[in-house]
Design a protein around this motif. Structure first.
Motif, mmCIF file in Angstrom:
data_model
loop_
_atom_site.group_PDB
_atom_site.id
_atom_site.type_symbol
_atom_site.label_atom_id
_atom_site.label_comp_id
_atom_site.label_asym_id
_atom_site.label_seq_id
_atom_site.Cartn_x
_atom_site.Cartn_y
_atom_site.Cartn_z
ATOM 1 N N TYR A 19 27.057 -9.547 0.285
ATOM 2 C CA TYR A 19 27.634 -8.545 -0.605
ATOM 3 C C TYR A 19 28.860 -9.144 -1.275
ATOM 4 O O TYR A 19 29.492 -10.063 -0.753
ATOM 5 N N GLY A 20 29.210 -8.581 -2.440
ATOM 6 C CA GLY A 20 30.377 -9.075 -3.164
ATOM 7 C C GLY A 20 29.979 -10.173 -4.125
ATOM 8 O O GLY A 20 28.855 -10.245 -4.626
ATOM 9 N N GLY A 21 30.907 -11.065 -4.386
ATOM 10 C CA GLY A 21 30.691 -12.107 -5.381
ATOM 11 C C GLY A 21 31.392 -11.768 -6.674
ATOM 12 O O GLY A 21 31.828 -10.625 -6.887
ATOM 13 N N GLY A 22 31.518 -12.724 -7.538
ATOM 14 C CA GLY A 22 32.244 -12.487 -8.785
ATOM 15 C C GLY A 22 33.728 -12.392 -8.510
ATOM 16 O O GLY A 22 34.335 -13.301 -7.922
ATOM 17 N N ASP A 23 34.326 -11.267 -8.912
ATOM 18 C CA ASP A 23 35.751 -11.073 -8.681
ATOM 19 C C ASP A 23 36.037 -10.455 -7.321
ATOM 20 O O ASP A 23 37.193 -10.184 -6.982
ATOM 21 N N LYS A 24 34.964 -10.222 -6.523
ATOM 22 C CA LYS A 24 35.147 -9.679 -5.186
ATOM 23 C C LYS A 24 34.788 -10.747 -4.153
ATOM 24 O O LYS A 24 33.903 -11.571 -4.379
ATOM 25 N N PRO A 25 35.459 -10.747 -3.004
ATOM 26 C CA PRO A 25 35.131 -11.740 -1.972
ATOM 27 C C PRO A 25 33.702 -11.547 -1.469
ATOM 28 O O PRO A 25 33.236 -10.423 -1.304
ATOM 29 N N GLU A 26 32.994 -12.637 -1.258
ATOM 30 C CA GLU A 26 31.608 -12.575 -0.807
ATOM 31 C C GLU A 26 31.572 -12.498 0.714
ATOM 32 O O GLU A 26 32.245 -13.265 1.412
ATOM 33 N N VAL A 27 30.772 -11.546 1.209
ATOM 34 C CA VAL A 27 30.639 -11.348 2.653
ATOM 35 C C VAL A 27 29.162 -11.427 3.015
ATOM 36 O O VAL A 27 28.338 -10.735 2.424
ATOM 37 N N GLU A 28 28.824 -12.280 3.965
ATOM 38 C CA GLU A 28 27.442 -12.392 4.413
ATOM 39 C C GLU A 28 27.270 -11.552 5.673
ATOM 40 O O GLU A 28 27.955 -11.770 6.679
#
Length: 661
Positions: A19-28
């Motif tokens: 989840y996340g990615g882009g301007d948000k931190p990515e969380v697996e």
């Protein structure tokens, strides 16, 4: 127990979810999950909060897609499925049982159970019968028409289980099914799930409670997004023949149908959508009424405004028609090149009368002359005209008669009185026919009285004149006149007045050799007035259309609010197999239903207001086309302004929608 002689029904390999990615931190959340689930298994996935078990359930139930990895169902790669194909798979293969029950609050227990079958295209009778049977098997025969808020938690969960079984429930996905229940209700639900597993359903149980998980045939433990244990509890539940049957029944779903699925038949879906929409409108009737108000006012305004405009326009036409909408006035004039004024002869008028564009010709001589009767002396306008005057001016005779063509030709000394002239000359005489007047120095016999008419704008008062035959007038009263003061020509139709005028000019130019006449026509004046009225009507219609537009914006705002309020319902419908089209059409039809009701009420209100205006003698002409147009505009307004909220609803993420409050 279930053996390994058959390939898995569900096969996960290297499943990851981020989840996340882009301007948000990515969380697996899931880290390379490998898991096989076979037809007929009763498997529990157990883990603490935040372990990733709910995310895994969403992926298993095709509510969400993995970020990477492979998910094969019955040998088919699910990653190649579009949103509608995933909806088909949820509808045909899965049945969801949620911790929070996720029942639609406005629907009864039976109607909640029917929802998956609606999207499967079952007929209403089949749906009702199957839902009734399922609820009866689960001990809820007496609760069919109860809404969720009228049921206990255990009863709601049984309704949820019945819904999961509605389309067969090949695979039951139960997310914390006992989490919100007391121990007794929880035990009843677990017993139901064990019975379903025993009947051949594949049951996937998501739970944090190890005691609940221990009741399953197989327990898979997940921690921090990874499977850390996979234990099979040896329960001799199936014989080889039974397992073969289950594998055949569950793994042979015709996945190819997913790509050809057309969902609910249109009319069947339309009927169900209208029913649900009407119930929502009734539950929120105050808000619905306020929304309808804008549409009602808009439609009624369009109908009434245009009816008033058309009525006023027709009134002008009628008034001008009585004065001659096809009339042209011919006068001699001085040519622009100089020289004497033209002379219009009787021969000219005879030739003009023969033109196909001309219906009638009436020469006129008139002036104010002293008229005597006994001791009454009055200056009155005396018009020497032809016998066609009543026909040209649409002027009725009230008493007696008008003179004839023969009397005109024979110079008969007869006179017809205008109504006001009659009242001023014969104030105490009810019937002046047969009396004599001295016009100038010539006696004339009264043969008729014209109906009261009034004055034409910019002209004399018709009622305050007297009319004598044209030839008698020239011979007995206007001996010095060599030609008519003016000639009235009547065209064959209002649409051809200009052509008639051009034809007369061309004829007289040919006869006179120069342009020494001028022609004016009432049609030009009428056209100008009608154009003004049309402009006013368009302005009134525009104002009314703006109110309709405002009503449409109100519909959009309410539908956006409705989507926010019913986000969880949208998620429930998606989980039970609704396609994007189903959600889009549902909310679009709801918006159109609002405007259809508003448009209908608006038409009725417009007719009522129009009837009152007619009662108050205000000119009104209703147009069926305008009413259909206004109603259609209302419906189109609902379609246009309802589309954005409907599209927003259709594009919601099922997982996000289900988790909304």
């Amino acid at each position: 127990m279930v053996s390994n002689d058959f390939p898995p029904l569900i096969e996960l390999r290297g499943i990851r979810k981020r989840y996340g990615g882009g301007d948000k931190p990515e969380v697996e959340v899931l880290h390379g999950i490998d898991l096989d689930i076979r037809a007929g298994e009763f498997i529990a996935i157990v883990g603490t909060s935040g372990s990733g078990k709910s995310t895994l359930m969403h992926l298993l139930g095709c509510l969400d897609r993995p970020s990477s990895g492979s998910y094969r169902f019955a040998g088919e790669d699910v990653s190649t499925f579009g949103t509608d194909e995933l909806a088909w798979l949820r509808r045909e293969a899965f049945g969801f049982v949620f911790q929070g029950y996720h029942l639609i609050p406005t629907e009864s227990a039976r109607e909640n159970v029917e929802v998956p079958a609606i999207y499967a295209g079952l007929s209403q009778d089949e749906r009702m019968q199957r839902a009734t049977n399922l609820l009866g098997r689960l001990g809820l025969s007496d609760k069919l028409n109860n809404r969720p808020n009228q049921l206990s938690g255990g009863q709601q969960q049984r309704v949820s289980i019945a819904r999961a079984l509605m389309n067969g429930g090949h695979i039951i996905l139960a997310d914390e099914p006992t989490g919100a229940l007391d121990s007794r209700s929880g035990a009843e639900v677990m017993e139901l799930l064990r019975e379903l597993a025993g009947a051949g359903h594949t049951v996937i149980l998501i739970t944090h409670d190890r005691d609940v998980a221990a009741q399953a045939q197989r327990v898979v433990e997940i921690r921090d997004g990874r499977i850390v244990a996979d234990n099979t509890i040896e329960i001799d539940r199936y014989q080889d023949e039974q397992e073969a049957f289950l594998h055949t029944r569950l793994s042979s779903l015709d996945i190819a149908q997913a790509r050809e699925d057309s969902g609910t038949p249109f009319w069947q879906g339309l009927r169900e959508t209208i029913r649900a929409a009407w119930r929502i409108m009734w539950i929120h009737r105050i808000r619905t009424s306020l929304t309808l108000l804008g549409i009602v006012i808009g439609v009624a305004s369009v109908i009434v405004m245009l009816a008033i405009g058309e009525g006023t326009k027709q009134q002008v036409i009628d008034q001008m028609g009585s004065m001659g909408t096809t009339l042209m006035y011919l006068n001699s004039s001085v040519p622009s090149t100089g020289g004497p004024a033209g002379m219009i002869t009787e021969e000219d008028l005879d030739e003009v009368a023969r033109l196909p564009e001309i219906n009638r010709v009436m020469p006129v001589i008139g002036s104010s002359i002293l008229v005597r009767h006994q001791n009454v002396d009055k200056q009155i306008y005396v018009s020497a005209s032809s016998y066609v005057m009543p026909m040209i001016y649409s002027w009725q005779v009230a008493q007696g008669r008008f003179f004839t063509e023969a009397e005109d030709r024979k110079l008969a000394p007869v006179v017809v009185l205008g109504y006001q002239a009659y009242r001023s000359i014969f104030p105490h005489l009810s019937d002046p026919v047969g009396q004599y007047l001295l016009i100038g120095t010539s006696p004339f016999e009264v043969i008729g009285v014209m109906a009261e008419r009034g004055a034409e704008s910019g002209s004399w008062n018709y009622d305050d004149m007297i009319i004598i035959p044209y030839r008698a007038g020239r011979a007995r009263v206007y001996q010095a006149k060599e030609q008519p003061d003016f000639t009235v020509m009547e065209g064959v139709s209002m649409d051809q007045v200009q052509e008639a005028e051009d034809a007369v000019k061309a004829l007289l130019l040919e006869r006179h050799g120069r342009e020494d006449v001028r022609i004016g026509n009432a049609a030009a004046k009428l056209k100008a007035q009608l154009e003004t009225r049309d402009t006013m009507t368009r302005m009134l219609g525009l104002v009314a259309a703006v109110s309709l537009l405002v009503g449409g914006i109100g519909v959009m705002n309410v539908m956006l609010m409705t989507v926010r309020e019913r986000t969880r319902e949208i998620g429930i419908r998606m989980a039970t197999g609704a396609r994007e089209y189903d959600i889009l059409s549902q909310f679009l039809i709801e918006a159109m239903l609002v405007t259809i009701v508003g448009g209908t009420v608006g038409v009725l209100l417009g007719l009522i207001i129009g009837a009152l205006l007619i009662f108050w003698e205000i000119p009104v002409i209703f147009s069926f086309g305008v009413m259909i147009g206004a109603f259609s505009c209302a419906v189109i307004t609902g379609l246009i302004f309802g589309y954005m909220p409907a599209r927003t609803a259709a594009r919601l993420d099922p997982v996000v929608a289900l988790s909304s409050e």
